[in-house]
Design a protein around this motif. Structure first.
Motif, PDB file in Angstrom:
ATOM      1  N   VAL A 112     -84.942 -24.041   1.199  1.00 24.64           N
ATOM      2  CA  VAL A 112     -85.736 -23.880   0.272  1.00 24.64           C
ATOM      3  C   VAL A 112     -87.527 -23.717   0.762  1.00 24.64           C
ATOM      4  O   VAL A 112     -87.774 -23.846   1.219  1.00 24.64           O
ATOM      5  CB  VAL A 112     -85.954 -25.665   0.148  1.00 24.64           C
ATOM      6  N   VAL A 113     -87.677 -22.823   0.007  1.00 23.51           N
ATOM      7  CA  VAL A 113     -88.745 -21.844  -0.695  1.00 23.51           C
ATOM      8  C   VAL A 113     -89.432 -22.265  -2.087  1.00 23.51           C
ATOM      9  O   VAL A 113     -88.433 -22.300  -2.957  1.00 23.51           O
ATOM     10  CB  VAL A 113     -88.670 -20.432  -0.652  1.00 23.51           C
ATOM     11  N   LEU A 114     -90.717 -22.397  -1.528  1.00 21.32           N
ATOM     12  CA  LEU A 114     -92.097 -23.184  -1.882  1.00 21.32           C
ATOM     13  C   LEU A 114     -93.451 -21.626  -1.945  1.00 21.32           C
ATOM     14  O   LEU A 114     -93.554 -21.738  -1.575  1.00 21.32           O
ATOM     15  CB  LEU A 114     -92.626 -24.399  -2.342  1.00 21.32           C
ATOM     16  N   THR A 115     -93.227 -21.179  -3.361  1.00 21.65           N
ATOM     17  CA  THR A 115     -93.849 -20.367  -3.448  1.00 21.65           C
ATOM     18  C   THR A 115     -95.374 -20.821  -4.438  1.00 21.65           C
ATOM     19  O   THR A 115     -95.334 -21.526  -5.318  1.00 21.65           O
ATOM     20  CB  THR A 115     -93.516 -19.020  -4.485  1.00 21.65           C
ATOM     21  N   GLY A 116     -96.351 -20.107  -4.260  1.00 22.33           N
ATOM     22  CA  GLY A 116     -97.832 -20.511  -5.030  1.00 22.33           C
ATOM     23  C   GLY A 116     -98.417 -18.986  -4.959  1.00 22.33           C
ATOM     24  O   GLY A 116     -98.000 -17.698  -5.159  1.00 22.33           O
ATOM     25  N   ALA A 117     -99.423 -19.160  -5.904  1.00 20.88           N
ATOM     26  CA  ALA A 117    -100.166 -17.969  -6.264  1.00 20.88           C
ATOM     27  C   ALA A 117    -101.046 -16.538  -5.353  1.00 20.88           C
ATOM     28  O   ALA A 117    -101.196 -15.777  -5.560  1.00 20.88           O
ATOM     29  CB  ALA A 117    -101.423 -18.087  -7.416  1.00 20.88           C
ATOM     30  N   GLY A 118    -100.821 -17.204  -4.175  1.00 22.09           N
ATOM     31  CA  GLY A 118    -101.024 -16.433  -3.098  1.00 22.09           C
ATOM     32  C   GLY A 118    -100.011 -15.174  -3.134  1.00 22.09           C
ATOM     33  O   GLY A 118    -100.434 -14.205  -2.434  1.00 22.09           O
ATOM     34  N   ILE A 119     -98.494 -15.433  -3.490  1.00 25.00           N
ATOM     35  CA  ILE A 119     -97.950 -14.888  -2.950  1.00 25.00           C
ATOM     36  C   ILE A 119     -97.673 -12.976  -4.224  1.00 25.00           C
ATOM     37  O   ILE A 119     -97.289 -12.082  -3.486  1.00 25.00           O
ATOM     38  CB  ILE A 119     -96.556 -15.239  -3.375  1.00 25.00           C
ATOM     39  N   SER A 120     -98.845 -13.455  -4.809  1.00 24.32           N
ATOM     40  CA  SER A 120     -98.742 -12.969  -6.530  1.00 24.32           C
ATOM     41  C   SER A 120    -100.056 -11.978  -5.798  1.00 24.32           C
ATOM     42  O   SER A 120    -100.043 -10.912  -6.888  1.00 24.32           O
ATOM     43  CB  SER A 120     -98.623 -13.363  -7.384  1.00 24.32           C
ATOM     44  N   ALA A 121    -100.962 -12.614  -5.376  1.00 25.84           N
ATOM     45  CA  ALA A 121    -102.504 -12.114  -5.249  1.00 25.84           C
ATOM     46  C   ALA A 121    -102.380 -10.904  -4.415  1.00 25.84           C
ATOM     47  O   ALA A 121    -103.039  -9.916  -5.232  1.00 25.84           O
ATOM     48  CB  ALA A 121    -103.292 -13.402  -4.421  1.00 25.84           C
ATOM     49  N   GLU A 122    -101.792 -10.335  -3.763  1.00 22.81           N
ATOM     50  CA  GLU A 122    -101.622  -8.489  -3.660  1.00 22.81           C
ATOM     51  C   GLU A 122    -100.795  -8.024  -4.529  1.00 22.81           C
ATOM     52  O   GLU A 122    -100.801  -6.489  -4.627  1.00 22.81           O
ATOM     53  CB  GLU A 122    -100.841  -8.161  -2.173  1.00 22.81           C
ATOM     54  N   SER A 123    -100.149  -8.782  -5.942  1.00 19.72           N
ATOM     55  CA  SER A 123     -99.787  -7.846  -6.702  1.00 19.72           C
ATOM     56  C   SER A 123    -100.614  -7.210  -7.538  1.00 19.72           C
ATOM     57  O   SER A 123    -100.942  -6.787  -8.862  1.00 19.72           O
ATOM     58  CB  SER A 123     -98.646  -8.184  -8.048  1.00 19.72           C
ATOM     59  N   GLY A 124    -101.957  -8.155  -7.439  1.00 22.86           N
ATOM     60  CA  GLY A 124    -103.230  -8.024  -8.274  1.00 22.86           C
ATOM     61  C   GLY A 124    -103.872  -9.097  -9.091  1.00 22.86           C
ATOM     62  O   GLY A 124    -104.199  -9.353  -9.864  1.00 22.86           O
ATOM     63  N   LEU A 125    -102.618 -10.227  -9.273  1.00 23.64           N
ATOM     64  CA  LEU A 125    -102.877 -11.606 -10.406  1.00 23.64           C
ATOM     65  C   LEU A 125    -103.461 -12.178  -9.652  1.00 23.64           C
ATOM     66  O   LEU A 125    -103.887 -12.982  -8.165  1.00 23.64           O
ATOM     67  CB  LEU A 125    -101.850 -12.140 -10.435  1.00 23.64           C
ATOM     68  N   ASN A 126    -104.546 -12.562 -10.186  1.00 25.59           N
ATOM     69  CA  ASN A 126    -105.498 -13.640  -9.294  1.00 25.59           C
ATOM     70  C   ASN A 126    -104.953 -14.895  -8.871  1.00 25.59           C
ATOM     71  O   ASN A 126    -104.320 -15.256 -10.078  1.00 25.59           O
ATOM     72  CB  ASN A 126    -106.497 -14.186 -10.865  1.00 25.59           C
TER      73      ASN A 126
END
Ligand code: BV8
Length: 234
Positions: free
Chosen positions: A8-22
């Motif tokens: 099971v993998v849980l993701t949060g905003a940090g995985i999208s940060a380098e795409s440019g989403l705050n």
């Protein structure tokens, strides 16, 4: 790591940060300038519909300007190549996991690209610029669609499916989350109590780091591909 079958993998905003989403709580985070209470609650929506809808319209519009990063692509590779069980539980409301190709996943806090009608309950995909004034595909009303987002105080989606996956898991991996919001933040403790191996991949220590067997610090675009390579080599 012991013999791993189900992950099971849980993701949060940090995985999208380098795409440019705050992210929410970083510098210039989403909720700076906007108090959480002013935005992400049913009361806020009732009290100031225009402000809340505008906040989500802006975030939906931003999606069109960004791309998945190496972290999203690595999880999509894991999804394609991992022969055992896998569930990616994202707290994120962006569509970057799907656009990278992930299939075995769910959005526990809803999606920017979805809306539902407060009058008839009809749920529909919505990628437009402004939700307000869009007619419900179910009852036709023009001012009853709201973002299909789980606000504070609202029940997250697919909790049973998440609990079932955690019950079968041999490995729980948390990526890019501050561990600030429950019930998601409690999953690592649930995993520990169940004797599951736990791994955190995050830019900095989080509120949940204490509970992980191992925490690796760094950007998701580096840590996630390296971990996927490692686990596929098992
Ligand atoms: C609920 C959608 C009833 C909106 C969001 C105990 C049990 C149950 C509930 C509660 C509880 N205690 C308190 C509560 C109530 C509340 C809560 O948790 N409050 C907090 C403030 C204490 N929870 C709720 O209301 C939830 N519902 O309780 O229902 C219930 C009762 C019992 C059992 C079940 C249910 C609903 C909460 C959902 C709110 N909606 N999002 C939107 O997106 O606009 S929350 C939102 O913030 C996210 O979805 C996420 O869940 C949460 C945390 O955000 P993160 O994703 O972690 O982002 P953040 O910026 O905080 O951190 C980013 C991290 O990434 C950082 O650590 C950073 O270091 C790292 N990072 C940055 N860059 C990188 C990186 N890592 C790697 N690489 C990088 N490049």
């Amino acid at each position: 790591m012991t013999d791993i079958r189900n992950i099971v993998v849980l993701t949060g905003a940090g995985i999208s940060a380098e795409s440019g989403l705050n992210t929410f709580r970083g510098p210039g985070g989403l909720w700076e300038g906007h108090r959480v209470e002013d935005i992400c609650t049913p009361e806020a929506l009732a009290r100031n519909r225009a402000l809340v809808l505008d906040f989500y319209d802006q975030r939906r519009a931003a999606l069109a300007t960004v791309e998945p990063n190496a972290g999203h692509r690595a999880l999509a590779r894991l999804d394609r190549e991992w022969k055992g069980g896998l569930l990616i539980v994202t707290q994120n409301v962006d569509d970057l996991h799907e656009r990278a190709g992930a299939k075995r996943m769910l959005h526990m806090h809803g999606e920017l690209m979805s809306a539902f009608c407060e009058h008839c309950g009809h749920r529909q995909r919505f990628g437009g610029a402004m939700l307000d004034g869009t007619h419900c595909g179910g009852c036709g009303a023009a001012d009853t669609l709201r973002p299909d987002i789980v606000f504070f105080g609202e029940m997250p989606y697919e909790m049973d499916r998440i609990d079932a996956a955690l019950g079968e898991a041999d490995l729980f991996v948390s990526i890019g989350t501050s561990g600030a919001v429950y019930p998601a933040a409690g999953y690592v403790q649930q995993a520990r109590h169940a004797g599951i191996e736990t791994l955190e991949l995050n830019l900095e220590p989080s509120a949940g780091s204490y509970f992980f067997h191992e925490t690796r610090l760094g950007p998701a675009s580096e840590l996630v591909p390296a971990w996927v390579e490692e686990v596929l080599g098992k």
